[in-house]
Design an enzyme around this catalytic site. Structure first.
Site, PDB file in Angstrom:
ATOM      1  N   LYS A  15      94.103 -21.705  -1.527  1.00 37.18           N
ATOM      2  CA  LYS A  15      93.085 -21.554  -0.473  1.00 37.18           C
ATOM      3  C   LYS A  15      92.424 -20.183  -0.595  1.00 37.18           C
ATOM      4  CE  LYS A  15      93.566 -23.161   3.774  1.00 37.18           C
ATOM      5  NZ  LYS A  15      94.188 -23.206   5.132  1.00 37.18           N
TER       6      LYS A  15
HETATM    7  O1  G3P Z   1      93.476 -24.603   8.543  1.00 37.91           O
HETATM    8  C1  G3P Z   1      92.712 -23.607   9.199  1.00 37.91           C
HETATM    9  C2  G3P Z   1      93.135 -23.510  10.578  1.00 37.91           C
HETATM   10  O2  G3P Z   1      94.512 -23.289  10.599  1.00 37.91           O
HETATM   11  C3  G3P Z   1      92.471 -22.525  11.482  1.00 37.91           C
HETATM   12  O3  G3P Z   1      92.848 -22.973  12.717  1.00 37.91           O
HETATM   13  O4  G3P Z   1      93.578 -22.844  15.013  1.00 37.91           O
HETATM   14  O5  G3P Z   1      93.423 -20.762  13.665  1.00 37.91           O
HETATM   15  O6  G3P Z   1      91.356 -21.925  14.391  1.00 37.91           O
HETATM   16  P1  G3P Z   1      92.786 -22.059  14.019  1.00 37.91           P
END
Ligand code: G3P
Length: 225
Positions: free
Chosen positions: A87
């Protein structure tokens, strides 16, 4: 269509892959922080042991220059195996690293995508997945369904091997809207999947079926017939 788990919690992953049609696990430094895993690679190996080789594991770099991103990717691949998805955030240096690694045959998941232009550039640079941050887009007044729709239609017509991996969900409607707007994959926290199934209406339907059965057959089950 695919569904992935956005967690590094071993218990959640074990339960999630047992119950749901999961094709992979996505992680990032913030998700890993939640697990307080001091042995980073040991924890990633534990996830791989749980999910086997039929599901994908997405591991994020933390470096921010193209050279150091590539060096971290090489280390991750050497420790966790060549099939690991790397990633990489879609910055200028990230794009350069995505292109160089993709040309070498590395599977890259472009991440931290908030805009259509980021996704287009990542796609053209060879990424296999475009991780678009649905809820984070909404938080800053970006039209997340529009971005997902634009990227999905562009990928459909221009790339046979790149998919929109919608991420960053805070409720079930965001997940279903992302799929409905063309995302071929969503990565979600296991608790949101449970939320989608734990509704009074579903429980009542099941209870009603039990009651109907009991009225006709008493305590016998189908196996007793
Ligand atoms: O996979 C990306 C994701 O984990 C970001 O999520 O909840 O941190 O906005 P968040």
């Amino acid at each position: 269509m695919e569904l992935m788990l956005d967690t590094a919690n071993l218990k959640e992953i074990e339960r999630g892959i047992a119950l749901y049609p999961i094709s992979g696990v996505t992680t990032n430094p913030s998700i890993i922080k939640e697990e307080k895993a001091e042995d980073f690679f040991g924890h990633m190996r534990s996830i791989r042991a749980l999910i086997g080789h039929g599901r994908s594991l997405h591991v994020q770099v933390v470096a921010d220059t193209s050279e150091s991103i590539i060096a971290e990717a090489e280390k991750i691949l050497s420790v966790l195996g060549e099939e690991t998805f790397i990633k990489i955030p879609v910055t200028e240096d990230g794009l350069k690293a995505i292109r160089i690694l993709s040309e070498r045959g590395v599977s890259v998941t472009a991440t931290a995508v908030y805009t259509t232009i980021q996704g287009i550039l990542a796609m053209l640079s060879g990424a296999r997945y475009i991780a678009a941050y649905y809820n984070r887009m909404l938080n800053i007044d970006i039209d997340a369904p529009k971005v997902i729709k634009e990227l999905s239609s562009l990928l459909w017509s221009n790339s046979g091997c790149c998919q929109v991996l919608a991420a960053s969900f805070k409720n079930v409607t965001e997940i279903t809207t992302a799929y409905a707007n063309g995302a071929s994959c969503c990565t979600v926290s296991p608790s949101l999947l449970s939320t989608g199934l734990h509704m009074p209406s579903i429980a009542k339907a099941v209870d009603d079926f039990h009651a109907s059965w009991k009225q006709v057959y008493g305590d016998m089950t189908i196996l007793d017939l």
